[in-house]
Design a protein around this motif. Sequence first.
Motif, PDB file in Angstrom:
ATOM      1  N   GLY A  21      -7.359 -12.655   4.746  1.00 27.11           N
ATOM      2  CA  GLY A  21      -7.587 -11.264   4.325  1.00 27.11           C
ATOM      3  C   GLY A  21      -7.791 -10.348   5.514  1.00 27.11           C
ATOM      4  O   GLY A  21      -7.263  -9.219   5.545  1.00 27.11           O
ATOM      5  N   GLU A  22      -8.581 -10.866   6.471  1.00 26.29           N
ATOM      6  CA  GLU A  22      -8.785 -10.051   7.673  1.00 26.29           C
ATOM      7  C   GLU A  22      -7.467  -9.846   8.414  1.00 26.29           C
ATOM      8  O   GLU A  22      -7.184  -8.748   8.933  1.00 26.29           O
ATOM      9  CB  GLU A  22      -9.808 -10.735   8.583  1.00 26.29           C
ATOM     10  N   GLY A  23      -6.633 -10.904   8.469  1.00 27.13           N
ATOM     11  CA  GLY A  23      -5.339 -10.774   9.129  1.00 27.13           C
ATOM     12  C   GLY A  23      -4.424  -9.807   8.393  1.00 27.13           C
ATOM     13  O   GLY A  23      -3.735  -8.980   9.018  1.00 27.13           O
ATOM     14  N   ASP A  24      -4.427  -9.917   7.060  1.00 27.35           N
ATOM     15  CA  ASP A  24      -3.603  -8.995   6.274  1.00 27.35           C
ATOM     16  C   ASP A  24      -4.080  -7.542   6.455  1.00 27.35           C
ATOM     17  O   ASP A  24      -3.267  -6.602   6.543  1.00 27.35           O
ATOM     18  CB  ASP A  24      -3.649  -9.385   4.797  1.00 27.35           C
ATOM     19  N   ALA A  25      -5.411  -7.397   6.499  1.00 26.15           N
ATOM     20  CA  ALA A  25      -5.952  -6.044   6.672  1.00 26.15           C
ATOM     21  C   ALA A  25      -5.561  -5.480   8.035  1.00 26.15           C
ATOM     22  O   ALA A  25      -5.169  -4.300   8.163  1.00 26.15           O
ATOM     23  CB  ALA A  25      -7.469  -6.067   6.518  1.00 26.15           C
ATOM     24  N   GLU A  26      -5.679  -6.351   9.048  1.00 30.79           N
ATOM     25  CA  GLU A  26      -5.303  -5.908  10.394  1.00 30.79           C
ATOM     26  C   GLU A  26      -3.812  -5.605  10.464  1.00 30.79           C
ATOM     27  O   GLU A  26      -3.387  -4.611  11.093  1.00 30.79           O
ATOM     28  CB  GLU A  26      -5.678  -7.003  11.398  1.00 30.79           C
ATOM     29  N   SER A  27      -3.025  -6.461   9.799  1.00 34.35           N
ATOM     30  CA  SER A  27      -1.583  -6.232   9.785  1.00 34.35           C
ATOM     31  C   SER A  27      -1.237  -4.913   9.083  1.00 34.35           C
ATOM     32  O   SER A  27      -0.392  -4.135   9.550  1.00 34.35           O
ATOM     33  CB  SER A  27      -0.883  -7.390   9.086  1.00 34.35           C
ATOM     34  N   ALA A  28      -1.898  -4.671   7.957  1.00 35.48           N
ATOM     35  CA  ALA A  28      -1.650  -3.425   7.219  1.00 35.48           C
ATOM     36  C   ALA A  28      -2.075  -2.215   8.036  1.00 35.48           C
ATOM     37  O   ALA A  28      -1.420  -1.173   8.029  1.00 35.48           O
ATOM     38  CB  ALA A  28      -2.403  -3.474   5.886  1.00 35.48           C
ATOM     39  N   LYS A  29      -3.203  -2.393   8.748  1.00 41.78           N
ATOM     40  CA  LYS A  29      -3.694  -1.298   9.578  1.00 41.78           C
ATOM     41  C   LYS A  29      -2.686  -0.983  10.686  1.00 41.78           C
ATOM     42  O   LYS A  29      -2.374   0.185  10.937  1.00 41.78           O
ATOM     43  CB  LYS A  29      -5.042  -1.692  10.161  1.00 41.78           C
ATOM     44  N   LEU A  30      -2.193  -2.060  11.332  1.00 44.61           N
ATOM     45  CA  LEU A  30      -1.207  -1.847  12.398  1.00 44.61           C
ATOM     46  C   LEU A  30       0.092  -1.262  11.837  1.00 44.61           C
ATOM     47  O   LEU A  30       0.713  -0.372  12.441  1.00 44.61           O
ATOM     48  CB  LEU A  30      -0.924  -3.168  13.119  1.00 44.61           C
ATOM     49  N   PHE A  31       0.472  -1.778  10.665  1.00 52.81           N
ATOM     50  CA  PHE A  31       1.692  -1.265  10.062  1.00 52.81           C
ATOM     51  C   PHE A  31       1.537   0.204   9.686  1.00 52.81           C
ATOM     52  O   PHE A  31       2.455   1.025   9.892  1.00 52.81           O
ATOM     53  CB  PHE A  31       2.038  -2.111   8.831  1.00 52.81           C
TER      54      PHE A  31
END
Length: 334
Positions: free
Chosen positions: A273-283
């Motif tokens: 979840g943290e990775g997905d959140a970070e990925s979404a944030k970067l995206f």
Amino acid sequence: MRKSFVVIVLAVLMALYTSLFVVQEGQRGIVLRFGKVLRDSENKPLVYAPGMHFKIPFIETVKSLDARIQTMDNQADRFVTSEKKDLIVDSYLKWRISDFSRYYLATGGGDVSQAEVLLKRKFSDRLRSEIGRLDVKEIVTDSRGKLMSDVRTALNTGTVDDGEEVAASGADDAIASAAARVERETTGKQPPLNSNSMAALGIEVIDVRIKQINLPAEVSDAIYQRMRAEREAVARRLRSQGQEEAEKLRASADYEVTRTLAEAERQARITRGEGDAESAKLFASAFSQAPDFYAFIRSLRAYEASFSNNQDVMVLSPDSDFFRYMKSPDSTRK
């Protein structure tokens, strides 16, 4: 003349040789003249100690008696304790001749077999009486030594009427008869002896021992079966306890596995979840910087995912916004 002298010398030597007899160490000798025992002033048989002695040749013969300690084994027999329990007792005793003249008269000429028959009967009766006073525990533990001592003393000194003795046994009658025969055949003052003691036969019991004590076969089998049942019950109890402990350990291990897997799954989900959140944030950050470019990239990825399988069928209007990047630039401007 010379031959006669030689014959006389040989005859004298032969007579001298036949008149000598030697009593070996560990033996005693009794001389018989024409089959009758030579006796002393009290009409007791003369007993010759170890060494060299003289006798009248061809008239007197010598009877040897064994003075050493002898061992008499008794066949294992059944005895009853004070608890009315049967025991199979295997025993032996050691004895020696203490009065050779008395022994010779009492046993009918020093017959060892007759002496042992009387001794065995007396010993069996006395041992049966002593065992009948004790229980099994006393016989096999501390009182065993006293039992042997009491039996030896009773054999040597005889039994007295102390209010507990039973009627005289056949062995006592036989010993008393032999002792009476000794008294009839001797004169003079005799030492006071109990007529049912082995001393009346000129015998001294040195030691009495029990070699082995066993239970009868039927009792041993019953005890063995009971012990086997008890051991099997203990084994079943221990086995069930082991199974119970095994189930506890297995349940604990299963719980630890489940808990560990759940914890790992929780951590994996948190990390994902943290990775997905970070990925979404970067995206989102990148998308905000060049919206058209990233819209174009996402459309290309959608095309790749949609047309990778040749068997897919899509029902869309050609004017759909999904195909806008597949149109010519001129038509896009319009």
